[in-house]
Design an enzyme around this catalytic site. Structure first.
Site, PDB file in Angstrom:
ATOM      1  N   CYS A 139     -31.428  12.414  20.064  1.00  0.00           N
ATOM      2  CA  CYS A 139     -32.378  13.536  20.144  1.00  0.00           C
ATOM      3  C   CYS A 139     -32.150  14.541  19.015  1.00  0.00           C
ATOM      4  CB  CYS A 139     -32.253  14.230  21.502  1.00  0.00           C
ATOM      5  SG  CYS A 139     -30.553  14.496  22.034  1.00  0.00           S
ATOM      6  N   HIS A 219     -31.754  21.831  23.184  1.00  0.00           N
ATOM      7  CA  HIS A 219     -30.818  22.142  22.101  1.00  0.00           C
ATOM      8  C   HIS A 219     -31.480  23.183  21.192  1.00  0.00           C
ATOM      9  CE1 HIS A 219     -28.729  18.328  22.948  1.00  0.00           C
ATOM     10  NE2 HIS A 219     -29.781  17.625  22.600  1.00  0.00           N
TER      11      HIS A 219
HETATM   12  P1  NAD Z   1     -29.159   7.850  31.872  1.00  0.00           P
HETATM   13  O1  NAD Z   1     -27.799   7.747  32.417  1.00  0.00           O
HETATM   14  O2  NAD Z   1     -30.058   8.944  32.341  1.00  0.00           O
HETATM   15  O3  NAD Z   1     -29.935   6.473  32.089  1.00  0.00           O
HETATM   16  C1  NAD Z   1     -29.335   5.230  31.891  1.00  0.00           C
HETATM   17  C2  NAD Z   1     -29.846   4.275  32.964  1.00  0.00           C
HETATM   18  O4  NAD Z   1     -29.309   2.981  32.717  1.00  0.00           O
HETATM   19  C3  NAD Z   1     -29.431   4.680  34.381  1.00  0.00           C
HETATM   20  O5  NAD Z   1     -30.551   4.561  35.234  1.00  0.00           O
HETATM   21  C4  NAD Z   1     -28.350   3.669  34.749  1.00  0.00           C
HETATM   22  O6  NAD Z   1     -28.332   3.390  36.113  1.00  0.00           O
HETATM   23  C5  NAD Z   1     -28.830   2.455  33.963  1.00  0.00           C
HETATM   24  N1  NAD Z   1     -27.782   1.472  33.705  1.00  0.00           N
HETATM   25  C6  NAD Z   1     -26.432   1.641  33.687  1.00  0.00           C
HETATM   26  N2  NAD Z   1     -25.826   0.469  33.411  1.00  0.00           N
HETATM   27  C7  NAD Z   1     -26.809  -0.461  33.256  1.00  0.00           C
HETATM   28  C8  NAD Z   1     -26.812  -1.858  32.988  1.00  0.00           C
HETATM   29  N3  NAD Z   1     -25.687  -2.532  32.794  1.00  0.00           N
HETATM   30  N4  NAD Z   1     -28.020  -2.495  32.911  1.00  0.00           N
HETATM   31  C9  NAD Z   1     -29.191  -1.825  33.095  1.00  0.00           C
HETATM   32  N5  NAD Z   1     -29.235  -0.508  33.368  1.00  0.00           N
HETATM   33  C10 NAD Z   1     -28.060   0.174  33.446  1.00  0.00           C
HETATM   34  O7  NAD Z   1     -28.982   7.877  30.279  1.00  0.00           O
HETATM   35  P2  NAD Z   1     -30.008   8.457  29.206  1.00  0.00           P
HETATM   36  O8  NAD Z   1     -29.742   9.907  29.041  1.00  0.00           O
HETATM   37  O9  NAD Z   1     -31.382   7.992  29.511  1.00  0.00           O
HETATM   38  O10 NAD Z   1     -29.452   7.744  27.890  1.00  0.00           O
HETATM   39  C11 NAD Z   1     -29.836   6.437  27.524  1.00  0.00           C
HETATM   40  C12 NAD Z   1     -29.674   6.291  26.024  1.00  0.00           C
HETATM   41  O11 NAD Z   1     -30.537   7.244  25.384  1.00  0.00           O
HETATM   42  C13 NAD Z   1     -28.269   6.570  25.495  1.00  0.00           C
HETATM   43  O12 NAD Z   1     -28.052   5.762  24.350  1.00  0.00           O
HETATM   44  C14 NAD Z   1     -28.353   8.030  25.061  1.00  0.00           C
HETATM   45  O13 NAD Z   1     -27.413   8.375  24.077  1.00  0.00           O
HETATM   46  C15 NAD Z   1     -29.771   8.068  24.514  1.00  0.00           C
HETATM   47  N6  NAD Z   1     -30.389   9.400  24.482  1.00  0.00           N
HETATM   48  C16 NAD Z   1     -30.235  10.278  25.521  1.00  0.00           C
HETATM   49  C17 NAD Z   1     -30.828  11.528  25.436  1.00  0.00           C
HETATM   50  C18 NAD Z   1     -30.670  12.548  26.517  1.00  0.00           C
HETATM   51  O14 NAD Z   1     -30.717  13.726  26.217  1.00  0.00           O
HETATM   52  N7  NAD Z   1     -30.510  12.179  27.748  1.00  0.00           N
HETATM   53  C19 NAD Z   1     -31.586  11.880  24.323  1.00  0.00           C
HETATM   54  C20 NAD Z   1     -31.772  10.937  23.308  1.00  0.00           C
HETATM   55  C21 NAD Z   1     -31.149   9.707  23.388  1.00  0.00           C
END
Ligand code: NAD
Length: 336
Positions: A139, A219
Site C-alpha cells: 500500500c 497512512h
Molecule cells: P489478511 O490477514 O486480512 O487476509 C489474509 C487471508 O488469507 C485471511 O483470510 C486468512 O485466513 C487467509 N489465509 C491464511 N492462510 C491461508 C492459506 N494457507 N491459504 C489460503 N488463505 C489463507 O491479510 P491482508 O491484510 O489482506 O494481506 C494480504 C496481502 O496483502 C499481504 O501480502 C499484505 O502484505 C498485502 N497488503 C496488505 C495491506 C493491508 O493494509 N492490509 C495493504 C496492501 C497489501
C-alpha cells in the site's frame, strides 16, 4: 471473460473479489478460505463460491458454511489467481500455480523475487504485459509510485526523500498495537519502502524513513521530490488535477485529517469506507525551483485494489494500460 480465483479472502482479498465482480471482462469463479469465520459466512451470503484446503473441509462442515470444492479444484478452473494470502504464504503457493500452469498476481507482503515483475499501473503497466507472475507492491509503495510517476510527467525526477507515518493496524486487527507510542520502523534509514520503489523504478535515488503511529485509519506520507529542472507550482497542480487515482483535498472545506477523509468516504456511502485514491492535501504542496514537497494520506486497505484489477488485465495481455485503467476507474467509481 477472464476467470479469476482469489486465494486468501481477508482485508485485500475480499475487496479485490468485489472489484472483480464489477468488471465487464472478468468473472469471479470463487475464493479460498481456510477458516469458517465471519468473512467466510459473509462471502457465502453474498453468493460467492468458497473453496478450502483439504484439512479445512470438516471445520466448514461443522460451521454449516457450504463449500464448492478444494483449493486445487478452484485453481484448475481459473485463468488467473489473485493471491492475497498473508505475507510469505503466497510464495508457498507459487509451486501449485506453476504446476497447474496458472498466471498469478501476488501482493506486496511477498518478496519481489516471487514474481516476474513488481507492478504499479501508472508506472510500468506495459512491462507487466503477458507476464505470468506479477507482484502488486504494498500500500505505501503503491502510493509512493503513483505520486512519483505522476510527478515524472512534470519533469525528470532526480531524487526522492519520504517519511512514512504508518497506521499501526487495520481496523479489524484487534490484537495489534501500539496503542500509545510512536515506533520508528525500522529505526534505521532507509526503510524497506525505498527498496520496494526501486523494484519498479530501478535506478531512482530514493531514501525513506518510517514510523508506526497508533491509528488504524490511513497512512500519511511526507514527500520531497527533486526534479532535474526548475518547475512552476501551477504545472504541478495541473498534472495532479488531471491524473486518475489522485485527488487534491483543500483545507477550504476543513479537510485536514485522515479522520475527515474517512468521514467523507462514509458520507459518500463508499463500500467499506474505502478510498483507493491517493489523497493529497493541496495546501501542503510547496514548490521552490526544482523541488516539490507535499503531504498525502493513503487508505491501506483499498489503495492496491485497482492495481490488482489492472495487473490481471496486464498478465492476461487483455488491454492496453489506458484502456484497463479507464475501465477499472469507471467500474469502481474512482475519482481523479
Ligand atoms: P489478511 O490477514 O486480512 O487476509 C489474509 C487471508 O488469507 C485471511 O483470510 C486468512 O485466513 C487467509 N489465509 C491464511 N492462510 C491461508 C492459506 N494457507 N491459504 C489460503 N488463505 C489463507 O491479510 P491482508 O491484510 O489482506 O494481506 C494480504 C496481502 O496483502 C499481504 O501480502 C499484505 O502484505 C498485502 N497488503 C496488505 C495491506 C493491508 O493494509 N492490509 C495493504 C496492501 C497489501
Amino acid at each position: 471473460m477472464i476467470s479469476v480465483a482469489v486465494n486468501g479472502y481477508g482485508t485485500i482479498g475480499k475487496r479485490v473479489a468485489d472489484a472483480i465482480v464489477k468488471q465487464p471482462d472478468m468473472r469471479l469463479i470463487g475464493v479460498v478460505k481456510t477458516s469458517p469465520n465471519y468473512e467466510a459466512l459473509m462471502a457465502h451470503r453474498k453468493g460467492i463460491k468458497i473453496y478450502v484446503p483439504q484439512q479445512s473441509i470438516k471445520k466448514f462442515d461443522e460451521a454449516g458454511i457450504p463449500i464448492a470444492g478444494t483449493v486445487e479444484e478452484l485453481i484448475k478452473t481459473a485463468d488467473i489467481v489473485v493471491d492475497a494470502t498473508p505475507n510469505g504464504v503466497g510464495a508457498q503457493y507459487k509451486s501449485i500455480y506453476q504446476q497447474l500452469q496458472k498466471n498469478a498476481i501476488f501482493q506486496g507482503g511477498e518478496k519481489a523475487e516471487v514474481a516476474d515483475v513488481s507492478f504499479s499501473a501508472l508506472c510500468n503497466y506495459n512491462e507487466a504485459l503477458n507476464k505470468k507472475y506479477i507482484r502488486v507492491v504494498s500500500c505505501n509503495t503503491t502510493a509512493l509510485l503513483r505520486t512519483i510517476c505522476t510527478m515524472g510527467r512534470v519533469g525528470k525526477v532526480e531524487k526522492v526523500r519520504a517519511t512514512i507515518v504508518r497506521r499501526a493496524a487495520d481496523p479489524k486487527e484487534v490484537k495489534k498495537g501500539p496503542i500509545n507510542s510512536l515506533i520508528p520502523d525500522p529505526a534505521t534509514v532507509p526503510s524497506h519502502h525505498a527498496k520496494d520503489v526501486n523494484s519498479v523504478i530501478k535506478n531512482l535515488d530514493i531514501a525513506t524513513m518510517a514510523v508506526i503511529a497508533p491509528t488504524t485509519l490511513m497512512h500519511m506520507h511526507f514527500l520531497n521530490i527533486t526534479l532535474k529542472d526548475k518547475i512552476e507550482k501551477k504545472d504541478v497542480f495541473s498534472v495532479l488535477e488531471n491524473t486518475p487515482r489522485i485527488v487534491l483535498v483543500s483545507s477550504k472545506y476543513d479537510v485536514e485529517a485522515t479522520a475527515e477523509l474517512v468521514e467523507i468516504a462514509r458520507d459518500l456511502k463508499r463500500e467499506r469506507n474505502d478510498i483507493p485514491e491517493v489523497m493529497i492535501f493541496s495546501d501542503s504542496i510547496y514548490v521552490k525551483d526544482n523541488e516539490i514537497m507535499l503531504m498525502y494520506a493513503v487508505h491501506q486497505e483499498s489503495i492496491v485494489v485497482p492495481e490488482n484489477i489492472d495487473a490481471i488485465r496486464a498478465s492476461m495481455g487483455a488491454r492496453s494500460a489506458e484502456e484497463s485503467i479507464r475501465i477499472t476507474n469507471s467500474s469502481l467509481g474512482i475519482l481523479g
